[in-house]
Design an enzyme around this catalytic site. Structure first.
Site, PDB file in Angstrom:
ATOM      1  CD  GLN A  92       6.884 -77.885 -34.136  1.00 63.38           C
ATOM      2  OE1 GLN A  92       7.082 -77.319 -35.219  1.00 63.38           O
ATOM      3  NE2 GLN A  92       6.634 -79.009 -34.266  1.00 63.38           N
ATOM      4  CB  SER A  93      13.329 -74.285 -33.349  1.00 63.62           C
ATOM      5  OG  SER A  93      14.640 -73.066 -34.521  1.00 63.62           O
ATOM      6  CG  ASN A  94       8.932 -70.191 -37.005  1.00 64.43           C
ATOM      7  OD1 ASN A  94       8.084 -72.042 -37.136  1.00 64.43           O
ATOM      8  ND2 ASN A  94       8.725 -69.928 -35.816  1.00 64.43           N
TER       9      ASN A  94
END
Length: 410
Positions: free
Chosen positions: A128-130
């Site tokens: 879920q890397s921004n």
């Protein structure tokens, strides 16, 4: 652990809040024309702040990717130490799909990629890397393909990752998703993984440009050096009480705190920077930030310009029920939604420290940098379901007239 803070937040729900005036927004720097509506996605020459002019190398250009300057406003947190104020720098509002602190770094990194003739971007991060989401969107804006190496569990590494949160945006803009298990990641490392994919793409005739985890290298550090100039400019026309003693921010890869701490140290701001690390440990980040500063020939020691505290709790992107309840209570009390991975843990750590060591913070004016990450909350919906009630079927009394067709449903 923060039951007293959570209780205070609940009490604050009935507090009489008054709207706070935003700091006046000034042009982002002397080379940006006031009132221009056509700057977005354009490449511009870069001139550093005077106090950063001795750094080397200095970027020659940047791409205008974010909506800057981002607002600053007072944050009405409950039960702060005596005469303590907390203000909020809203880098979560730096854009829509691009929102968050990563956009500032990408402005410089993607200008370098285009200058080098790249036709695609490689980067790496958690599932879920921004940062990966922002990179995928920014790359597509500039007509570049993106390849995202995303870390997930060994149970899920052979499955479709789905469309939750950041993954939905990444896949909508056509990013190529490469899954790697946490175990493989730990044994190989991000540098070797991105280099391996780079060599494969080169063999296929592509021209890849690698951006490290979080966009945190010496070039990316310029994003938050520039952010300090932005804050300086906002303070020049803001209310007199908005002079900050401290800056507080989450730390996940190190580039943001490197830029903020050097900028605050060298500029007129002179605010003490406090970072709450959400992974690894403070010693790791002191060393990593030192490497970024040395890469710019900054001539300062990281331990002299930033204080780093551990706030990772159970681990990176893993939350306790108390941390998630804190995020929910802060949103209900102040309208500000924190993400669970970065700013949520940093704010949790800050208020815990203020509760345990009030004398350390009494009378100080604190600027908290909200680094974004709202989409990461979508992965926590099952954990948060029990925290957010407030619904029931509407009870309409039988005396209210009813007639078929009167309620238009467009």
């Amino acid at each position: 652990m923060l039951s007293s803070v959570n209780g205070s937040v609940r009490q604050f729900l009935s507090f009489n809040q008054r709207p706070q005036r935003l700091l006046h927004l000034t042009p982002r720097s002397q080379f940006q024309e006031m009132g221009s509506h056509f700057d977005f996605l354009t490449k511009k020459p870069y001139s550093p702040p005077s106090w950063a002019s001795r750094l080397s190398p200095i970027p020659s250009h940047y791409f205008s990717l974010g909506h800057f300057p981002t607002p600053i406003h007072k944050w009405n947190l409950p039960n702060l130490p005596n005469n303590t104020e907390v203000w909020l720098k809203r880098d979560d509002l730096s854009g829509m799909q691009l929102s968050g602190n990563k956009v500032r770094k990408l402005e410089f990194l993607l200008a370098d990629a285009v200058a080098q003739g790249a036709d695609c971007i490689i980067t790496i991060g958690g599932i879920q890397s921004n940062h990966c989401r922002a990179t995928a969107v920014a790359a597509r804006y500039l007509n570049l393909d993106s390849y995202l190496i995303l870390r997930t569990s060994k149970v899920l590494v052979d499955q479709d990752p789905g469309l939750i949160g950041n993954l939905l945006v990444e896949r909508l803009v056509g990013a190529h998703v490469e899954l790697i298990s946490k175990e493989e990641y730990a044994k190989i490392g991000s540098v070797a993984l991105t280099n391996d994919l780079k060599e494969k793409l080169i063999s296929e005739g592509r021209r890849p440009y690698v951006i490290p985890v979080g966009g945190s290298n010496s070039l990316g550090t310029w994003g938050y050096i520039e952010a300090i100039r932005e804050i300086e400019q906002q303070l020049q026309t803001g209310p007199a009480e908005a002079k900050f003693d401290d800056i507080v921010v989450a730390c996940g890869s190190g580039g943001t705190i490197a830029g903020l701490s050097f900028g605050s140290w060298m500029s007129s701001l002179k605010a003490k920077v406090h970072a709450f690390s959400v992974c690894d440990d403070p010693d790791y980040f002191y060393d990593f930030v030192q490497g970024l500063l040395d890469g710019l020939e900054a001539g300062v020691a990281s331990r002299d310009i930033v204080n780093i505290q551990n706030a990772k709790g159970l681990g990176y992107a893993i939350n306790t029920s108390e941390e998630l309840k804190f995020v929910k209570d802060i949103a209900a009390a102040t309208g500000v939604v924190l993400d669970p991975v970065y700013s949520g843990k940093a704010a949790y750590g800050l208020l815990k420290d203020m509760t345990e060591n009030p004398e350390k913070w009494e009378g100080r004016k604190v600027l908290f940098i909200h680094t974004g990450g709202l989409l990461g909350l979508y992965e926590k919906v099952e954990q948060m379901g029990s925290l957010v009630g407030n619904w029931h079927r509407m009870d309409v009394h039988e005396s209210v007239p009813r007639k078929d067709g009167i309620g238009k449903m467009f």
